[in-house]
Design a protein around this motif. Sequence first.
Motif, PDB file in Angstrom:
ATOM      1  N   ASP A   1     -20.546 -10.012  -4.796  1.00  0.00           N
ATOM      2  CA  ASP A   1     -19.303 -10.757  -4.957  1.00  0.00           C
ATOM      3  C   ASP A   1     -19.290 -11.447  -6.326  1.00  0.00           C
ATOM      4  O   ASP A   1     -20.306 -11.511  -7.018  1.00  0.00           O
ATOM      5  CB  ASP A   1     -19.090 -11.746  -3.814  1.00  0.00           C
ATOM      6  CG  ASP A   1     -20.131 -12.854  -3.759  1.00  0.00           C
ATOM      7  OD1 ASP A   1     -20.387 -13.505  -4.784  1.00  0.00           O
ATOM      8  OD2 ASP A   1     -20.681 -13.067  -2.663  1.00  0.00           O
ATOM      9  N   PHE A   2     -18.133 -11.933  -6.715  1.00  0.00           N
ATOM     10  CA  PHE A   2     -17.943 -12.505  -8.052  1.00  0.00           C
ATOM     11  C   PHE A   2     -18.873 -13.685  -8.310  1.00  0.00           C
ATOM     12  O   PHE A   2     -19.444 -13.811  -9.390  1.00  0.00           O
ATOM     13  CB  PHE A   2     -16.481 -12.921  -8.222  1.00  0.00           C
ATOM     14  CG  PHE A   2     -16.209 -13.594  -9.532  1.00  0.00           C
ATOM     15  CD1 PHE A   2     -16.155 -12.859 -10.701  1.00  0.00           C
ATOM     16  CD2 PHE A   2     -16.018 -14.960  -9.595  1.00  0.00           C
ATOM     17  CE1 PHE A   2     -15.911 -13.479 -11.923  1.00  0.00           C
ATOM     18  CE2 PHE A   2     -15.769 -15.586 -10.807  1.00  0.00           C
ATOM     19  CZ  PHE A   2     -15.713 -14.844 -11.973  1.00  0.00           C
TER      20      PHE A   2
ATOM     21  N   GLU B   1     -23.495 -15.822 -11.401  1.00  0.00           N
ATOM     22  CA  GLU B   1     -24.791 -16.507 -11.451  1.00  0.00           C
ATOM     23  C   GLU B   1     -25.880 -15.574 -11.983  1.00  0.00           C
ATOM     24  O   GLU B   1     -26.714 -15.983 -12.793  1.00  0.00           O
ATOM     25  CB  GLU B   1     -25.148 -17.043 -10.065  1.00  0.00           C
ATOM     26  CG  GLU B   1     -24.244 -18.190  -9.662  1.00  0.00           C
ATOM     27  CD  GLU B   1     -24.330 -18.549  -8.183  1.00  0.00           C
ATOM     28  OE1 GLU B   1     -24.976 -17.810  -7.393  1.00  0.00           O
ATOM     29  OE2 GLU B   1     -23.738 -19.580  -7.816  1.00  0.00           O
ATOM     30  N   ASP B   2     -25.850 -14.314 -11.548  1.00  0.00           N
ATOM     31  CA  ASP B   2     -26.841 -13.345 -12.024  1.00  0.00           C
ATOM     32  C   ASP B   2     -26.664 -13.051 -13.512  1.00  0.00           C
ATOM     33  O   ASP B   2     -27.647 -12.906 -14.245  1.00  0.00           O
ATOM     34  CB  ASP B   2     -26.758 -12.045 -11.216  1.00  0.00           C
ATOM     35  CG  ASP B   2     -27.249 -12.204  -9.785  1.00  0.00           C
ATOM     36  OD1 ASP B   2     -27.925 -13.211  -9.481  1.00  0.00           O
ATOM     37  OD2 ASP B   2     -26.936 -11.314  -8.966  1.00  0.00           O
ATOM     38  N   ALA B   3     -25.413 -12.970 -13.978  1.00  0.00           N
ATOM     39  CA  ALA B   3     -25.161 -12.704 -15.398  1.00  0.00           C
ATOM     40  C   ALA B   3     -25.647 -13.866 -16.257  1.00  0.00           C
ATOM     41  O   ALA B   3     -26.321 -13.647 -17.273  1.00  0.00           O
ATOM     42  CB  ALA B   3     -23.667 -12.455 -15.632  1.00  0.00           C
ATOM     43  N   VAL B   4     -25.333 -15.079 -15.849  1.00  0.00           N
ATOM     44  CA  VAL B   4     -25.777 -16.245 -16.614  1.00  0.00           C
ATOM     45  C   VAL B   4     -27.304 -16.284 -16.664  1.00  0.00           C
ATOM     46  O   VAL B   4     -27.901 -16.490 -17.721  1.00  0.00           O
ATOM     47  CB  VAL B   4     -25.181 -17.546 -16.026  1.00  0.00           C
ATOM     48  CG1 VAL B   4     -25.856 -18.777 -16.623  1.00  0.00           C
ATOM     49  CG2 VAL B   4     -23.681 -17.596 -16.267  1.00  0.00           C
ATOM     50  N   MET B   5     -27.951 -16.031 -15.511  1.00  0.00           N
ATOM     51  CA  MET B   5     -29.416 -16.030 -15.458  1.00  0.00           C
ATOM     52  C   MET B   5     -29.994 -14.914 -16.348  1.00  0.00           C
ATOM     53  O   MET B   5     -30.887 -15.151 -17.152  1.00  0.00           O
ATOM     54  CB  MET B   5     -29.917 -15.853 -14.023  1.00  0.00           C
ATOM     55  CG  MET B   5     -31.444 -15.845 -13.932  1.00  0.00           C
ATOM     56  SD  MET B   5     -32.161 -14.723 -12.690  1.00  0.00           S
ATOM     57  CE  MET B   5     -31.296 -13.211 -12.884  1.00  0.00           C
ATOM     58  N   LEU B   6     -29.466 -13.701 -16.225  1.00  0.00           N
ATOM     59  CA  LEU B   6     -29.963 -12.560 -16.988  1.00  0.00           C
ATOM     60  C   LEU B   6     -29.856 -12.810 -18.485  1.00  0.00           C
ATOM     61  O   LEU B   6     -30.830 -12.638 -19.221  1.00  0.00           O
ATOM     62  CB  LEU B   6     -29.188 -11.290 -16.620  1.00  0.00           C
ATOM     63  CG  LEU B   6     -29.465 -10.068 -17.499  1.00  0.00           C
ATOM     64  CD1 LEU B   6     -30.855  -9.525 -17.242  1.00  0.00           C
ATOM     65  CD2 LEU B   6     -28.425  -8.994 -17.266  1.00  0.00           C
ATOM     66  N   PHE B   7     -28.702 -13.227 -18.940  1.00  0.00           N
ATOM     67  CA  PHE B   7     -28.515 -13.415 -20.375  1.00  0.00           C
ATOM     68  C   PHE B   7     -29.282 -14.628 -20.883  1.00  0.00           C
ATOM     69  O   PHE B   7     -29.772 -14.618 -22.008  1.00  0.00           O
ATOM     70  CB  PHE B   7     -27.031 -13.476 -20.729  1.00  0.00           C
ATOM     71  CG  PHE B   7     -26.340 -12.147 -20.515  1.00  0.00           C
ATOM     72  CD1 PHE B   7     -26.817 -10.997 -21.123  1.00  0.00           C
ATOM     73  CD2 PHE B   7     -25.246 -12.042 -19.681  1.00  0.00           C
ATOM     74  CE1 PHE B   7     -26.207  -9.765 -20.925  1.00  0.00           C
ATOM     75  CE2 PHE B   7     -24.625 -10.816 -19.471  1.00  0.00           C
ATOM     76  CZ  PHE B   7     -25.106  -9.687 -20.091  1.00  0.00           C
ATOM     77  N   SER B   8     -29.419 -15.640 -20.072  1.00  0.00           N
ATOM     78  CA  SER B   8     -30.210 -16.806 -20.483  1.00  0.00           C
ATOM     79  C   SER B   8     -31.684 -16.454 -20.598  1.00  0.00           C
ATOM     80  O   SER B   8     -32.356 -16.863 -21.545  1.00  0.00           O
ATOM     81  CB  SER B   8     -30.030 -17.951 -19.477  1.00  0.00           C
ATOM     82  OG  SER B   8     -28.709 -18.430 -19.516  1.00  0.00           O
ATOM     83  N   GLN B   9     -32.211 -15.675 -19.648  1.00  0.00           N
ATOM     84  CA  GLN B   9     -33.637 -15.336 -19.648  1.00  0.00           C
ATOM     85  C   GLN B   9     -33.996 -14.223 -20.620  1.00  0.00           C
ATOM     86  O   GLN B   9     -35.083 -14.208 -21.176  1.00  0.00           O
ATOM     87  CB  GLN B   9     -34.086 -14.951 -18.233  1.00  0.00           C
ATOM     88  CG  GLN B   9     -34.112 -16.119 -17.278  1.00  0.00           C
ATOM     89  CD  GLN B   9     -34.552 -15.701 -15.876  1.00  0.00           C
ATOM     90  OE1 GLN B   9     -34.765 -14.524 -15.587  1.00  0.00           O
ATOM     91  NE2 GLN B   9     -34.668 -16.679 -14.997  1.00  0.00           N
ATOM     92  N   SER B  10     -33.077 -13.281 -20.825  1.00  0.00           N
ATOM     93  CA  SER B  10     -33.405 -12.120 -21.664  1.00  0.00           C
ATOM     94  C   SER B  10     -33.250 -12.413 -23.152  1.00  0.00           C
ATOM     95  O   SER B  10     -33.749 -11.663 -23.977  1.00  0.00           O
ATOM     96  CB  SER B  10     -32.503 -10.933 -21.291  1.00  0.00           C
ATOM     97  OG  SER B  10     -31.170 -11.180 -21.725  1.00  0.00           O
ATOM     98  N   GLY B  11     -32.528 -13.470 -23.471  1.00  0.00           N
ATOM     99  CA  GLY B  11     -32.274 -13.766 -24.873  1.00  0.00           C
ATOM    100  C   GLY B  11     -31.093 -12.985 -25.426  1.00  0.00           C
ATOM    101  O   GLY B  11     -30.708 -13.150 -26.581  1.00  0.00           O
TER     102      GLY B  11
END
Length: 186
Positions: free
Chosen positions: A104-105, A110-120
Motif C-alpha cells: 500500500d502507499f 516508508e520503505d522508499a524513505v528508508m531505502l534512499f536514506s540508507q543507500s545514500g
Amino acid sequence: MTTTDQDWSRPAAMAIPKDGYFELERGRYGPVFPRTPACYGFTIIAKVIPGREEAIREHGRTIQSAVEANPNVLDPLKLHFLRWQLFPIGDDLYFQYQGIFDTDFDKYTEDAVMLFSQSGIATTFENLEGFPEDWRDRPEGFVEFVRKHHVPSFLEYGEYPYVTAQEIKKALTLKAAFSTMLDQMQ
C-alpha cells in the motif's frame, strides 16, 4: 472485491471513482487507495526546478548503475515497474513519475524513505518545486508532496490481475527449472 475473488487467470479492469477510492478509509498518511488489477501505485506530475533537467536525467543513470551493481537494491519497494518522463508545458518543464508496486502507499512511502536514506541514493524528487528538504526525517512531508501532485487513475487494467512481483518471479523460476528438467530428459 476480496483477495479470494481476485482471479489472476482472467484479465480484469477497475473503474476508479474521482476521489481515488470507493469507501474512505484512512491510513497513516491519508486516504487508503484500493488495490487494483494493476496492484498499487501512483502517478505524480510536478514542475521541475529550472536548470535541473540534467540532474534528473543523471539520477536515472544513477538508478541504472545501482541496479546493475546490485539487482536487488530496489527490492524493498516491491516494484513492478517505474516510468519517469520529462515534458514541457508552456515554458516550464514537468516530471512525471509512474510506479506500480505490491504494497500500500503508506508502506511504499516508508520503505522508499528508508531505502534512499540508507543507500545514500537521493530521490530525484529533490529536483522538483515544493519537495520538502526534510523528507528523510519526515516521511509525512514526502507523502504530502506526493498527494498534492498525484494524478489518480480512473481506470486500471491487469492482464494477470492482482499478481505480485514475487509471485511472477516464482512462476518464472519454476518455468525455467521445468524447462531445464525437460531438456535433460531428452
